[in-house]
Motif scaffolding. Sequence first.
Motif, PDB file in Angstrom:
ATOM      1  N   VAL A  75       0.840  -1.201   0.000  1.00  0.00           N
ATOM      2  CA  VAL A  75       0.000   0.000   0.000  1.00  0.00           C
ATOM      3  C   VAL A  75       0.870   1.244   0.000  1.00  0.00           C
ATOM      4  O   VAL A  75       0.591   2.223  -0.716  1.00  0.00           O
ATOM      5  CB  VAL A  75      -0.937  -0.009   1.221  1.00  0.00           C
ATOM      6  CG1 VAL A  75      -1.670   1.320   1.343  1.00  0.00           C
ATOM      7  CG2 VAL A  75      -1.937  -1.156   1.117  1.00  0.00           C
ATOM      8  N   ALA A  76       1.944   1.229   0.792  1.00  0.00           N
ATOM      9  CA  ALA A  76       2.836   2.381   0.840  1.00  0.00           C
ATOM     10  C   ALA A  76       3.507   2.613  -0.505  1.00  0.00           C
ATOM     11  O   ALA A  76       3.686   3.752  -0.943  1.00  0.00           O
ATOM     12  CB  ALA A  76       3.900   2.180   1.925  1.00  0.00           C
ATOM     13  N   ALA A  77       3.859   1.526  -1.194  1.00  0.00           N
ATOM     14  CA  ALA A  77       4.519   1.652  -2.490  1.00  0.00           C
ATOM     15  C   ALA A  77       3.591   2.235  -3.545  1.00  0.00           C
ATOM     16  O   ALA A  77       4.040   2.882  -4.493  1.00  0.00           O
ATOM     17  CB  ALA A  77       5.027   0.288  -2.950  1.00  0.00           C
ATOM     18  N   GLY A  90       5.028   1.787   6.134  1.00  0.00           N
ATOM     19  CA  GLY A  90       3.744   1.453   6.734  1.00  0.00           C
ATOM     20  C   GLY A  90       3.297   2.536   7.687  1.00  0.00           C
ATOM     21  O   GLY A  90       4.054   3.416   8.058  1.00  0.00           O
ATOM     22  N   SER A  91       2.052   2.485   8.057  1.00  0.00           N
ATOM     23  CA  SER A  91       1.505   3.526   8.910  1.00  0.00           C
ATOM     24  C   SER A  91       1.981   3.359  10.338  1.00  0.00           C
ATOM     25  O   SER A  91       2.392   2.281  10.771  1.00  0.00           O
ATOM     26  CB  SER A  91      -0.020   3.465   8.867  1.00  0.00           C
ATOM     27  OG  SER A  91      -0.475   2.293   9.528  1.00  0.00           O
ATOM     28  N   ASP A  92       1.914   4.468  11.084  1.00  0.00           N
ATOM     29  CA  ASP A  92       2.252   4.409  12.511  1.00  0.00           C
ATOM     30  C   ASP A  92       1.303   3.475  13.246  1.00  0.00           C
ATOM     31  O   ASP A  92       1.717   2.722  14.137  1.00  0.00           O
ATOM     32  CB  ASP A  92       2.184   5.805  13.121  1.00  0.00           C
ATOM     33  CG  ASP A  92       3.303   6.711  12.626  1.00  0.00           C
ATOM     34  OD1 ASP A  92       4.321   6.174  12.151  1.00  0.00           O
ATOM     35  OD2 ASP A  92       3.150   7.943  12.714  1.00  0.00           O
ATOM     36  N   SER A 157      16.045  -1.777   9.076  1.00  0.00           N
ATOM     37  CA  SER A 157      15.054  -2.309  10.003  1.00  0.00           C
ATOM     38  C   SER A 157      14.315  -3.510   9.471  1.00  0.00           C
ATOM     39  O   SER A 157      13.377  -3.997  10.090  1.00  0.00           O
ATOM     40  CB  SER A 157      14.033  -1.216  10.362  1.00  0.00           C
ATOM     41  OG  SER A 157      13.352  -0.802   9.195  1.00  0.00           O
ATOM     42  N   GLY A 158      14.739  -4.001   8.305  1.00  0.00           N
ATOM     43  CA  GLY A 158      14.076  -5.173   7.750  1.00  0.00           C
ATOM     44  C   GLY A 158      12.656  -4.912   7.302  1.00  0.00           C
ATOM     45  O   GLY A 158      11.823  -5.801   7.252  1.00  0.00           O
ATOM     46  N   GLY A 159      12.353  -3.672   6.920  1.00  0.00           N
ATOM     47  CA  GLY A 159      11.009  -3.341   6.465  1.00  0.00           C
ATOM     48  C   GLY A 159      10.034  -3.062   7.565  1.00  0.00           C
ATOM     49  O   GLY A 159       8.846  -2.923   7.317  1.00  0.00           O
ATOM     50  N   LYS A 160      10.483  -2.980   8.802  1.00  0.00           N
ATOM     51  CA  LYS A 160       9.597  -2.705   9.931  1.00  0.00           C
ATOM     52  C   LYS A 160       9.349  -1.208  10.064  1.00  0.00           C
ATOM     53  O   LYS A 160      10.090  -0.383   9.529  1.00  0.00           O
ATOM     54  CB  LYS A 160      10.214  -3.232  11.232  1.00  0.00           C
ATOM     55  CG  LYS A 160      10.424  -4.742  11.263  1.00  0.00           C
ATOM     56  CD  LYS A 160       9.109  -5.469  11.410  1.00  0.00           C
ATOM     57  CE  LYS A 160       9.310  -6.961  11.583  1.00  0.00           C
ATOM     58  NZ  LYS A 160       8.035  -7.675  11.781  1.00  0.00           N
ATOM     59  N   SER A 161       8.294  -0.871  10.829  1.00  0.00           N
ATOM     60  CA  SER A 161       7.992   0.531  11.088  1.00  0.00           C
ATOM     61  C   SER A 161       8.806   1.084  12.244  1.00  0.00           C
ATOM     62  O   SER A 161       8.654   2.238  12.600  1.00  0.00           O
ATOM     63  CB  SER A 161       6.491   0.686  11.406  1.00  0.00           C
ATOM     64  OG  SER A 161       5.706   0.244  10.320  1.00  0.00           O
ATOM     65  N   PHE A 162       9.649   0.253  12.832  1.00  0.00           N
ATOM     66  CA  PHE A 162      10.469   0.649  13.966  1.00  0.00           C
ATOM     67  C   PHE A 162      11.806  -0.063  13.855  1.00  0.00           C
ATOM     68  O   PHE A 162      11.966  -0.992  13.058  1.00  0.00           O
ATOM     69  CB  PHE A 162       9.775   0.281  15.290  1.00  0.00           C
ATOM     70  CG  PHE A 162       9.263  -1.128  15.323  1.00  0.00           C
ATOM     71  CD1 PHE A 162      10.075  -2.171  15.713  1.00  0.00           C
ATOM     72  CD2 PHE A 162       7.957  -1.409  14.937  1.00  0.00           C
ATOM     73  CE1 PHE A 162       9.615  -3.478  15.718  1.00  0.00           C
ATOM     74  CE2 PHE A 162       7.484  -2.715  14.951  1.00  0.00           C
ATOM     75  CZ  PHE A 162       8.319  -3.748  15.344  1.00  0.00           C
ATOM     76  N   PHE A 163      12.781   0.386  14.660  1.00  0.00           N
ATOM     77  CA  PHE A 163      14.093  -0.249  14.622  1.00  0.00           C
ATOM     78  C   PHE A 163      13.997  -1.661  15.198  1.00  0.00           C
ATOM     79  O   PHE A 163      13.503  -1.868  16.294  1.00  0.00           O
ATOM     80  CB  PHE A 163      15.114   0.560  15.424  1.00  0.00           C
ATOM     81  CG  PHE A 163      16.497  -0.045  15.378  1.00  0.00           C
ATOM     82  CD1 PHE A 163      17.328   0.201  14.312  1.00  0.00           C
ATOM     83  CD2 PHE A 163      16.935  -0.873  16.405  1.00  0.00           C
ATOM     84  CE1 PHE A 163      18.593  -0.358  14.260  1.00  0.00           C
ATOM     85  CE2 PHE A 163      18.203  -1.442  16.364  1.00  0.00           C
ATOM     86  CZ  PHE A 163      19.025  -1.172  15.289  1.00  0.00           C
ATOM     87  N   TYR A 164      14.480  -2.627  14.434  1.00  0.00           N
ATOM     88  CA  TYR A 164      14.394  -4.028  14.830  1.00  0.00           C
ATOM     89  C   TYR A 164      15.778  -4.498  15.237  1.00  0.00           C
ATOM     90  O   TYR A 164      16.605  -4.851  14.399  1.00  0.00           O
ATOM     91  CB  TYR A 164      13.869  -4.858  13.661  1.00  0.00           C
ATOM     92  CG  TYR A 164      13.379  -6.233  14.039  1.00  0.00           C
ATOM     93  CD1 TYR A 164      12.034  -6.466  14.288  1.00  0.00           C
ATOM     94  CD2 TYR A 164      14.260  -7.308  14.132  1.00  0.00           C
ATOM     95  CE1 TYR A 164      11.568  -7.721  14.622  1.00  0.00           C
ATOM     96  CE2 TYR A 164      13.812  -8.566  14.471  1.00  0.00           C
ATOM     97  CZ  TYR A 164      12.469  -8.761  14.708  1.00  0.00           C
ATOM     98  OH  TYR A 164      12.021 -10.014  15.050  1.00  0.00           O
TER      99      TYR A 164
END
Length: 215
Positions: A75-77, A90-92, A157-164
Motif C-alpha cells: 500500500v505504501a509503495a 507502513g503507517s504508525d 530495520s528489515g522493512g519494519k515501522s520501527f528499529f528491529y
Amino acid sequence: MLDRGLRRVIDPYLDPVAGLLQRCGCSANLVSFLGFLVGIGGCVLIASGHVRLGLLLLLFNRLADGLDGMIARRVAAMGSQSIEGKDVVGSDLGGFLDIVLDLIFYAAVPLSFGLLDRERNLLPATVLLFSFFGTSGSFLAYAIVQAKRGGVQRSESGGKSFFYSVGLMEGSETVLFFVAFCLWPERFAVLAWVFAGLCVLTTLQRILAGWCEFR
C-alpha cells in the motif's frame, strides 16, 4: 538471529498471497486483528487440551503476522515512495498494532500451557513470561532510543515501522519453541526453562549492546 535469513526464503512465497489479499480489499490492520484473534483462539484450545489443533491456529497467526507487513508495504509503495528521502514502510498505527498484538499473543502461549497442566507447567510458564519482559523491554527500549537518535532506514530495520534490534532469540526462534511446545507438550517444562534461559541471554546481549552504543 534467524529472522532475516528466513525472511529472504519465505517472503517470495508470501508476496503473491499478500498481493491477492490486497486486491481483495483486505487491509494490513484487518489481517493483523484476524491473525491475533485466531492465535488467541489457538491458545484457548491448548489450555483446553486440544494442543495439536491449537498449533494450527498458532501457525496461522504467524502467517498473518508476515502478511500484514507485506500488505502495508504494498500500500505504501502505491502511494508516496519517500518522505524527505526516507522510505515509507507502513503507517504508525500498523506498526503500533504489530508490536502490541504480537506481545499479547506471545504471552498467551506460555500461559495456555501453564493452564493446561498447572502442577507441572505453571512455574516454568511463569518464569518464561518473566523472561519475556526482559526481551520485549530491551527490544522496545532499544527501538525508542534509536528513534530518538534519528530513526533508521527501511533497509536497516528489515522493512519494519520501527528499529528491529537483532538478538539471540527473535521471532523465528520463538515460533520454533512454540511448535516444540505443541509437538511435545509433556516436555513443556524442560523446553520452557531452556527458552527462558536463552531469553535472559538475549536481554543481557541487548543491554550490553545498548551500553556500548548509547553511553
